[in-house]
Design a protein around this motif. Sequence first.
Motif, mmCIF file in Angstrom:
data_model
loop_
_atom_site.group_PDB
_atom_site.id
_atom_site.type_symbol
_atom_site.label_atom_id
_atom_site.label_comp_id
_atom_site.label_asym_id
_atom_site.label_seq_id
_atom_site.Cartn_x
_atom_site.Cartn_y
_atom_site.Cartn_z
ATOM 1 N N ARG A 175 -70.315 41.834 -10.479
ATOM 2 C CA ARG A 175 -70.570 43.135 -11.087
ATOM 3 C C ARG A 175 -71.067 44.156 -10.056
ATOM 4 O O ARG A 175 -70.832 45.352 -10.207
ATOM 5 N N ILE A 178 -67.734 45.400 -8.498
ATOM 6 C CA ILE A 178 -66.835 46.105 -9.420
ATOM 7 C C ILE A 178 -67.694 46.675 -10.543
ATOM 8 O O ILE A 178 -68.176 45.931 -11.410
ATOM 9 N N HIS A 179 -67.889 47.972 -10.548
ATOM 10 C CA HIS A 179 -68.750 48.621 -11.530
ATOM 11 C C HIS A 179 -68.011 49.038 -12.792
ATOM 12 O O HIS A 179 -68.625 49.574 -13.711
ATOM 13 N N SER A 180 -66.722 48.849 -12.816
ATOM 14 C CA SER A 180 -65.920 49.281 -13.954
ATOM 15 C C SER A 180 -66.089 48.341 -15.137
ATOM 16 O O SER A 180 -66.172 47.115 -14.968
ATOM 17 N N PRO A 181 -66.136 48.878 -16.362
ATOM 18 C CA PRO A 181 -66.159 48.010 -17.553
ATOM 19 C C PRO A 181 -64.855 47.269 -17.783
ATOM 20 O O PRO A 181 -64.780 46.422 -18.681
ATOM 21 N N GLN A 182 -63.832 47.567 -16.979
ATOM 22 C CA GLN A 182 -62.569 46.839 -17.090
ATOM 23 C C GLN A 182 -62.695 45.416 -16.548
ATOM 24 O O GLN A 182 -61.795 44.601 -16.759
ATOM 25 N N LEU A 183 -63.765 45.113 -15.841
ATOM 26 C CA LEU A 183 -64.019 43.739 -15.411
ATOM 27 C C LEU A 183 -64.483 42.934 -16.619
ATOM 28 O O LEU A 183 -65.583 43.134 -17.136
ATOM 29 N N LYS A 184 -63.644 42.025 -17.066
ATOM 30 C CA LYS A 184 -63.914 41.240 -18.272
ATOM 31 C C LYS A 184 -64.311 39.814 -17.898
ATOM 32 O O LYS A 184 -63.738 39.221 -16.975
ATOM 33 N N ILE A 203 -59.604 41.538 -14.391
ATOM 34 C CA ILE A 203 -59.697 42.985 -14.552
ATOM 35 C C ILE A 203 -58.627 43.410 -15.547
ATOM 36 O O ILE A 203 -57.430 43.216 -15.304
ATOM 37 N N GLU A 204 -59.054 43.959 -16.637
ATOM 38 C CA GLU A 204 -58.124 44.382 -17.684
ATOM 39 C C GLU A 204 -57.243 45.515 -17.167
ATOM 40 O O GLU A 204 -57.730 46.493 -16.590
ATOM 41 N N LEU A 262 -58.509 42.219 -7.769
ATOM 42 C CA LEU A 262 -57.850 43.519 -7.608
ATOM 43 C C LEU A 262 -56.352 43.379 -7.362
ATOM 44 O O LEU A 262 -55.623 44.372 -7.456
ATOM 45 N N ARG A 503 -51.981 50.492 -6.197
ATOM 46 C CA ARG A 503 -53.411 50.279 -5.969
ATOM 47 C C ARG A 503 -54.102 51.494 -5.355
ATOM 48 O O ARG A 503 -55.326 51.566 -5.367
#
Length: 517
Positions: A175, A178-184, A203-204, A262, A503
């Motif tokens: 976390r 990768i700060h994005s909420p797309q990291l599930k 990553i969604e 990624l 990317r």
Amino acid sequence: MLDRKWFRKSKLLHHRQPSTSQQDTLTTDFQENLRVLRSLYTNCSDVIFRPFLIGGKKKAVIVYIEGLSNIEEIDRSVLGPLMDDAGGAETTVRAIFEKKVTAAKVKEVKTFADCIEQISSGNPVLLFEQENRGLSLGLAKWEKRSVEEPVAESVLRGPREGFTETMTVNTSLLRRKIHSPQLKILSLKVGRYSRTQVMIVYIEGLADKTLIDEVKNRLQRIDMDGVLESGYIEEMIEDNPLSPFPQVINTERPDVVVANLLEGRVAILLDGPPSALIVPATMFSLLQAAEDYYQRFMIGTAIRWLRYMFFIISLLLPSLYVAAITFHQEMVPTTLLISMARSREEIPFPALVEALFMEATFEALREAGARLPKQVGAAVSIVGSLIIGQAAVTAGIASSPLVMVVSITGIASFSVPRYSAGIALRLLRFPMMFLAGILGLLGVMLGIIAIVVHLCTLRSFGVPYLTPMAPLIPRDIKYVLIRLPWWKMNTRPRLTGDENKHRQAPGQKPGPTRGTE
């Protein structure tokens, strides 16, 4: 007939759950709930049942495992506020949850299975009189190792942090990058008795949905007593379990996991081992190191080609030596051939036996160095190789050229960044020497053809193992042959689909900025 009935009965017992009571729901009978939990934890001296009265009126009990729960926090956040509560007789679970318990993480439990799962994870469970549900408190605390640099994957340039044995620490390391909420992060439990927590990380929008579902299905179908290390999972989810080549990437570095996420891959984390599994894997991904992308692209490309060359050397050099000495002396330059013949004139063994003996000795020294304590392991492997090699030459058991060949082969095998890929080469080296000793270069070619055919048929979660060379994906070949500069890496490698192939924005080649006039 009796033996067959007994066998069927024992097989049914073997597949039965550890306790059928774990599937029952909690009831409003406080004493019955307490009795069932005590019966499940019979002869468990480290499981603490602490009964108390809420406000001196309502019965309650807190259950936790000594050494896994924060006892000081239990006294401060749970027992203190509840025992001092003057209106304890009318307090409900919802009121306790909202007003009384000051723990940050609180979860309702309604079954004995939930209670056991939370208690085993270090989270104390609160049960109340006249309530058919309880509370699980996030007060787990146990000894944990600090974040350190992985010994097996050290780098000269790059992050110096590695995974630990604690799941929450490992997920926090991801976390942080990768700060994005797309990291599930999806959670599963694997193992009848160990109930090991397994996390599926992706990553969604980048990972293919089919790949995510396939990973989830393969993990859910695992039915075994316990999972203690990621190797258990690796053997249960790979496509071809009889192949010596790894079909899952194993790493202890969070930056490697993030880089693969990624690219659209999926990671699997286990609570316990300080490593992660990454799928799908390809032959070329196993030959890439994290530092390839931290150094300048020209240096990364040169090191990558050097690694490819040593990969081939570690597999073929001993067998080529055996074939040349045994069958194809005309391929060796005359001066070198005379020198090799002079060194072998007192050797009583054929080249094949000599090579097998020296390779087996070198592998034994390598394993001994890995199993011994760090302070003496490296010294034993290095000094042992020098002393035994010199002694073998002096005693007339091995020739000097073979000692050099074995040494170069050993050094070449160390250049493979993944231990699982390197050990596959060490395993295949011996049948290749047998083929060379029996058929010469023809045997070497037959061995190479067999390995290439096997690699072409191998898949990792549906992805061909030799992607992007076979099948040919022109746009991805550049990522394998060279390490492109970052301003040219505009697309992601094509694995299971094109969810989001771009990317970065094109046209980012750096250069002097033109001033405005």
